[in-house]
Design a protein around this motif. Structure first.
Motif, PDB file in Angstrom:
ATOM      1  N   VAL A   1       0.859  -1.187   0.000  1.00 38.00           N
ATOM      2  CA  VAL A   1       0.000   0.000   0.000  1.00 38.00           C
ATOM      3  C   VAL A   1       0.894   1.235   0.000  1.00 38.00           C
ATOM      4  CG1 VAL A   1      -1.758   1.331   1.237  1.00 38.00           C
ATOM      5  CG2 VAL A   1      -1.826  -1.163   1.300  1.00 38.00           C
ATOM      6  N   ARG A   2       0.559   2.210  -0.858  1.00 34.02           N
ATOM      7  CA  ARG A   2       1.221   3.527  -0.834  1.00 34.02           C
ATOM      8  C   ARG A   2       0.183   4.566  -0.451  1.00 34.02           C
ATOM      9  NH1 ARG A   2       4.664   4.639  -6.136  1.00 34.02           N
ATOM     10  NH2 ARG A   2       4.893   6.635  -5.058  1.00 34.02           N
ATOM     11  N   GLN A   3       0.366   5.158   0.701  1.00 30.70           N
ATOM     12  CA  GLN A   3      -0.608   6.120   1.214  1.00 30.70           C
ATOM     13  C   GLN A   3      -0.257   7.518   0.704  1.00 30.70           C
ATOM     14  OE1 GLN A   3      -0.185   4.291   5.316  1.00 30.70           O
ATOM     15  NE2 GLN A   3      -2.305   4.999   5.408  1.00 30.70           N
ATOM     16  N   THR A   4      -0.703   7.787  -0.507  1.00 27.19           N
ATOM     17  CA  THR A   4      -0.459   9.080  -1.138  1.00 27.19           C
ATOM     18  C   THR A   4      -1.606  10.060  -0.907  1.00 27.19           C
ATOM     19  OG1 THR A   4      -1.457   8.270  -3.184  1.00 27.19           O
ATOM     20  CG2 THR A   4       0.920   8.002  -2.945  1.00 27.19           C
ATOM     21  N   GLY A   5      -2.653   9.613  -0.209  1.00 21.36           N
ATOM     22  CA  GLY A   5      -3.853  10.416  -0.063  1.00 21.36           C
ATOM     23  C   GLY A   5      -4.795  10.217  -1.236  1.00 21.36           C
ATOM     24  N   SER A   6      -6.049  10.638  -1.063  1.00 18.22           N
ATOM     25  CA  SER A   6      -7.051  10.449  -2.112  1.00 18.22           C
ATOM     26  C   SER A   6      -8.115  11.524  -2.013  1.00 18.22           C
ATOM     27  CB  SER A   6      -7.697   9.070  -1.976  1.00 18.22           C
ATOM     28  OG  SER A   6      -8.680   8.870  -2.971  1.00 18.22           O
ATOM     29  N   LEU A   7      -8.677  11.879  -3.177  1.00 22.53           N
ATOM     30  CA  LEU A   7      -9.739  12.884  -3.263  1.00 22.53           C
ATOM     31  C   LEU A   7     -11.080  12.232  -3.579  1.00 22.53           C
ATOM     32  CD1 LEU A   7      -7.967  15.595  -5.448  1.00 22.53           C
ATOM     33  CD2 LEU A   7      -8.724  15.921  -3.080  1.00 22.53           C
ATOM     34  N   ASN A   8     -12.109  12.625  -2.858  1.00 22.10           N
ATOM     35  CA  ASN A   8     -13.497  12.338  -3.242  1.00 22.10           C
ATOM     36  C   ASN A   8     -14.095  13.657  -3.711  1.00 22.10           C
ATOM     37  OD1 ASN A   8     -12.985   9.784  -2.178  1.00 22.10           O
ATOM     38  ND2 ASN A   8     -15.043   9.609  -1.335  1.00 22.10           N
ATOM     39  N   VAL A   9     -14.420  13.737  -4.997  1.00 19.17           N
ATOM     40  CA  VAL A   9     -14.782  15.007  -5.636  1.00 19.17           C
ATOM     41  C   VAL A   9     -16.231  14.943  -6.124  1.00 19.17           C
ATOM     42  CG1 VAL A   9     -14.167  16.656  -7.448  1.00 19.17           C
ATOM     43  CG2 VAL A   9     -12.381  15.266  -6.380  1.00 19.17           C
ATOM     44  N   GLY A  10     -16.924  16.056  -6.042  1.00 17.47           N
ATOM     45  CA  GLY A  10     -18.289  16.161  -6.554  1.00 17.47           C
ATOM     46  C   GLY A  10     -19.014  17.307  -5.881  1.00 17.47           C
ATOM     47  N   GLY A  11     -20.308  17.420  -6.141  1.00 12.84           N
ATOM     48  CA  GLY A  11     -21.116  18.407  -5.453  1.00 12.84           C
ATOM     49  C   GLY A  11     -21.221  18.068  -3.973  1.00 12.84           C
ATOM     50  N   PRO A  12     -21.613  19.028  -3.137  1.00 14.67           N
ATOM     51  CA  PRO A  12     -21.689  18.778  -1.691  1.00 14.67           C
ATOM     52  C   PRO A  12     -22.583  17.591  -1.328  1.00 14.67           C
ATOM     53  CG  PRO A  12     -21.863  21.113  -2.147  1.00 14.67           C
ATOM     54  CD  PRO A  12     -21.912  20.423  -3.484  1.00 14.67           C
ATOM     55  N   GLY A  13     -23.603  17.319  -2.129  1.00 18.00           N
ATOM     56  CA  GLY A  13     -24.486  16.191  -1.842  1.00 18.00           C
ATOM     57  C   GLY A  13     -24.176  14.940  -2.628  1.00 18.00           C
ATOM     58  N   SER A  14     -23.071  14.929  -3.359  1.00 18.72           N
ATOM     59  CA  SER A  14     -22.733  13.765  -4.171  1.00 18.72           C
ATOM     60  C   SER A  14     -22.328  12.592  -3.284  1.00 18.72           C
ATOM     61  CB  SER A  14     -21.596  14.109  -5.131  1.00 18.72           C
ATOM     62  OG  SER A  14     -20.408  14.400  -4.417  1.00 18.72           O
ATOM     63  N   ARG A  15     -22.420  11.401  -3.842  1.00 19.11           N
ATOM     64  CA  ARG A  15     -22.110  10.198  -3.065  1.00 19.11           C
ATOM     65  C   ARG A  15     -20.659  10.165  -2.590  1.00 19.11           C
ATOM     66  NH1 ARG A  15     -21.238   4.340  -4.786  1.00 19.11           N
ATOM     67  NH2 ARG A  15     -21.772   3.108  -2.948  1.00 19.11           N
ATOM     68  N   PRO A  16     -19.675  10.480  -3.432  1.00 16.13           N
ATOM     69  CA  PRO A  16     -18.297  10.444  -2.931  1.00 16.13           C
ATOM     70  C   PRO A  16     -18.050  11.415  -1.783  1.00 16.13           C
ATOM     71  CG  PRO A  16     -18.309  10.453  -5.329  1.00 16.13           C
ATOM     72  CD  PRO A  16     -19.714  10.731  -4.892  1.00 16.13           C
ATOM     73  N   VAL A  17     -18.565  12.628  -1.887  1.00 18.24           N
ATOM     74  CA  VAL A  17     -18.319  13.635  -0.857  1.00 18.24           C
ATOM     75  C   VAL A  17     -19.132  13.334   0.398  1.00 18.24           C
ATOM     76  CG1 VAL A  17     -18.589  16.081  -0.276  1.00 18.24           C
ATOM     77  CG2 VAL A  17     -17.669  15.417  -2.513  1.00 18.24           C
ATOM     78  N   LYS A  18     -20.425  13.138   0.236  1.00 19.23           N
ATOM     79  CA  LYS A  18     -21.291  12.878   1.387  1.00 19.23           C
ATOM     80  C   LYS A  18     -20.925  11.561   2.054  1.00 19.23           C
ATOM     81  CE  LYS A  18     -26.225  12.815   2.583  1.00 19.23           C
ATOM     82  NZ  LYS A  18     -27.607  12.898   2.026  1.00 19.23           N
ATOM     83  N   GLY A  19     -20.662  10.536   1.234  1.00 18.43           N
ATOM     84  CA  GLY A  19     -20.343   9.223   1.782  1.00 18.43           C
ATOM     85  C   GLY A  19     -19.032   9.210   2.536  1.00 18.43           C
ATOM     86  N   ALA A  20     -18.006   9.881   2.002  1.00 18.73           N
ATOM     87  CA  ALA A  20     -16.716   9.929   2.688  1.00 18.73           C
ATOM     88  C   ALA A  20     -16.824  10.692   4.001  1.00 18.73           C
ATOM     89  CB  ALA A  20     -15.666  10.567   1.784  1.00 18.73           C
ATOM     90  N   ARG A  21     -17.570  11.790   3.998  1.00 15.48           N
ATOM     91  CA  ARG A  21     -17.746  12.551   5.237  1.00 15.48           C
ATOM     92  C   ARG A  21     -18.437  11.707   6.298  1.00 15.48           C
ATOM     93  NH1 ARG A  21     -19.914  18.104   2.402  1.00 15.48           N
ATOM     94  NH2 ARG A  21     -17.884  19.135   2.086  1.00 15.48           N
ATOM     95  N   GLN A  22     -19.483  10.986   5.894  1.00 15.72           N
ATOM     96  CA  GLN A  22     -20.230  10.172   6.846  1.00 15.72           C
ATOM     97  C   GLN A  22     -19.370   9.034   7.382  1.00 15.72           C
ATOM     98  OE1 GLN A  22     -23.594  10.781   7.891  1.00 15.72           O
ATOM     99  NE2 GLN A  22     -22.800   9.407   9.464  1.00 15.72           N
ATOM    100  N   ALA A  23     -18.651   8.361   6.491  1.00 17.21           N
ATOM    101  CA  ALA A  23     -17.800   7.258   6.922  1.00 17.21           C
ATOM    102  C   ALA A  23     -16.714   7.752   7.871  1.00 17.21           C
ATOM    103  CB  ALA A  23     -17.169   6.578   5.710  1.00 17.21           C
ATOM    104  N   ALA A  24     -16.112   8.887   7.554  1.00 16.96           N
ATOM    105  CA  ALA A  24     -15.066   9.434   8.406  1.00 16.96           C
ATOM    106  C   ALA A  24     -15.610   9.808   9.779  1.00 16.96           C
ATOM    107  CB  ALA A  24     -14.430  10.649   7.738  1.00 16.96           C
ATOM    108  N   ALA A  25     -16.800  10.406   9.801  1.00 16.57           N
ATOM    109  CA  ALA A  25     -17.398  10.792  11.075  1.00 16.57           C
ATOM    110  C   ALA A  25     -17.738   9.574  11.921  1.00 16.57           C
ATOM    111  CB  ALA A  25     -18.655  11.637  10.823  1.00 16.57           C
ATOM    112  N   ASP A  26     -18.313   8.547  11.291  1.00 15.15           N
ATOM    113  CA  ASP A  26     -18.724   7.358  12.034  1.00 15.15           C
ATOM    114  C   ASP A  26     -17.540   6.549  12.542  1.00 15.15           C
ATOM    115  OD1 ASP A  26     -21.293   8.116  11.511  1.00 15.15           O
ATOM    116  OD2 ASP A  26     -21.719   6.538  10.046  1.00 15.15           O
ATOM    117  N   ALA A  27     -16.454   6.522  11.763  1.00 15.55           N
ATOM    118  CA  ALA A  27     -15.321   5.661  12.109  1.00 15.55           C
ATOM    119  C   ALA A  27     -14.152   6.422  12.722  1.00 15.55           C
ATOM    120  CB  ALA A  27     -14.847   4.916  10.858  1.00 15.55           C
ATOM    121  N   GLY A  28     -14.281   7.712  12.863  1.00 15.29           N
ATOM    122  CA  GLY A  28     -13.184   8.490  13.433  1.00 15.29           C
ATOM    123  C   GLY A  28     -11.967   8.555  12.536  1.00 15.29           C
TER     124      GLY A  28
END
Length: 375
Positions: free
Chosen positions: A83-110
């Motif tokens: 694994v190479r941890q180079t970071g990753s972008l989830n891009v889209g509108g504020p309500g898009s699945r990548p953006v909303k989903g990543a925010r929710q997953a991050a909040a739930d899992a710390g």
């Protein structure tokens, strides 16, 4: 032949299960229809995205973390990087699945993430031709993982720990009895207490009551228009998932010494319910390339939209886009339904499969992956 556990299928999930069972001292046999690290299933193509804040379900974050921990431990022993941890972008509108989903997953899992407003996203990553509403979530723990080397390393480590492996051996039947399970091949029958079936697109052929839908999914690689440009090198163009306003989108990552820029199209019409034994392995320029090239030309103007390398692959969808992982009956454990986001989790899934086969308590809640959740 008699053993404790047989693992059928040594792709991403199966090779990890073999490794984690062998690490427990279990007498385990692995069977693979092709060679180890082959290109006929779903675990090839040099790289896969690795993400920690997983938009598909918050529960996947712990599995990604387990994969990272296991691969790091394995890499320390082998001297390789998985694994190479180079970071990753989830891009889209504020309500898009990548953006909303990543925010929710991050909040739930710390999981630590950073929100990037439109102007900051444009400033840091000028390669993107952004829509006015586009924002992003930056996942610093994400990056890429290496497909074939990881599969081969997991199998090799399992063998080092005592596992027996049969390559180029086709399983013709799995017969479940009251006291044992028998795995039949043209040259060998193996009886065991448990079997782990992890045959990817072929899972429904061995377990017909499992509902999965394999689909043909070609992989593509590209180069920048300027051959000396560093704009699309991995360090400047890290892995990403980008959803457009129409629901379609792109995913991929930049290039490095050993691989080119990799970009794929989400939401494209693909052949579904394909027979994996009859997969169309030709590339069709109009059908396979035209829509993706058009999207790249619009989204990344400095990237040459004509691919320089491509190969067929498969994705196996479940009914809800989540894996099927766990005990299927008293003697059968299954893993499948990668649904296009399985590889990054495979070491963690292998640990879950080993725990299921040995009746251990799983290290995280896997109710959402229960293979019986559809009835």
């Amino acid at each position: 032949m008699r053993t404790d556990v047989v693992v059928v299928g040594l792709g991403a999930f199966g090779s990890a299960a073999l490794w984690r069972l062998a690490a427990r001292g279990v007498d385990v046999v692995g069977i693979e229809r092709q060679g180890i690290g082959h290109s006929f299933g779903s675990s090839h193509g040099a790289t896969r995205l690795f993400r920690v804040a997983c938009m598909e379900h918050p529960g996947l974050t712990e599995i990604a973390r387990k994969s990272l921990a296991l691969w790091t431990e394995l890499g320390e022993r082998t001297g390789e990087t998985y694994v190479r941890q180079t970071g990753s972008l989830n891009v889209g509108g504020p309500g898009s699945r990548p953006v909303k989903g990543a925010r929710q997953a991050a909040a739930d899992a710390g999981a630590p993430t950073t929100d990037l407003a439109h102007d900051e996203l444009h400033s840091r990553f000028p390669q993107y031709n952004l829509a006015a509403e586009d924002v992003a979530v930056w996942d610093p723990g994400a990056g890429i993982c290496y497909a074939e080397p990881t599969v081969r390393a997991q199998v090799a480590e399992a063998q080092r720990l005592g596992a027996t492996v049969y390559e180029h051996t086709m399983v013709t039947a799995v017969e479940v009895g009251r006291d044992e399970v028998t795995v039949r091949t043209p040259t060998l029958d193996i009886t065991a207490d448990q079997v782990v079936i992890s045959t990817g697109a072929w899972l429904s052929k061995l377990v017909p009551t499992v509902s999965l839908s394999p689909r043909r999914t070609p992989l593509f690689w590209f180069q920048p228009k300027d051959p000396v440009s560093d704009a699309f090198r991995l360090r400047n163009f890290p892995s990403f998932i980008w959803e457009f306003a129409d629901g379609k989108g792109l995913w991929g990552h930049g290039s490095d010494e050993n691989f080119l820029v990799k970009v794929g199209l989400d939401g494209a019409e693909r052949e579904r319910d394909v027979d994996p034994d009859e997969l169309d392995r030709y590339i069709h320029p109009r059908k396979d390339i035209a829509e993706l090239s058009e999207a790249i030309a619009k989204s990344f103007p400095e990237l040459d939209p004509e691919p320089v390398k491509l190969m067929p692959c498969m994705v196996t969808d479940s009914l809800d886009g989540q894996f099927l992982v766990g005990r299927y009956d008293e003697r059968v454990v299954i893993a499948g339904g990668d649904s296009g986001h399985g590889f990054k989790h495979c070491a963690g899934v292998g640990e879950l499969l080993a725990q299921a086969a040995t009746n251990e308590t799983p290290y995280t809640d896997v109710t959402f992956l229960n293979p019986h959740r559809f009835g």
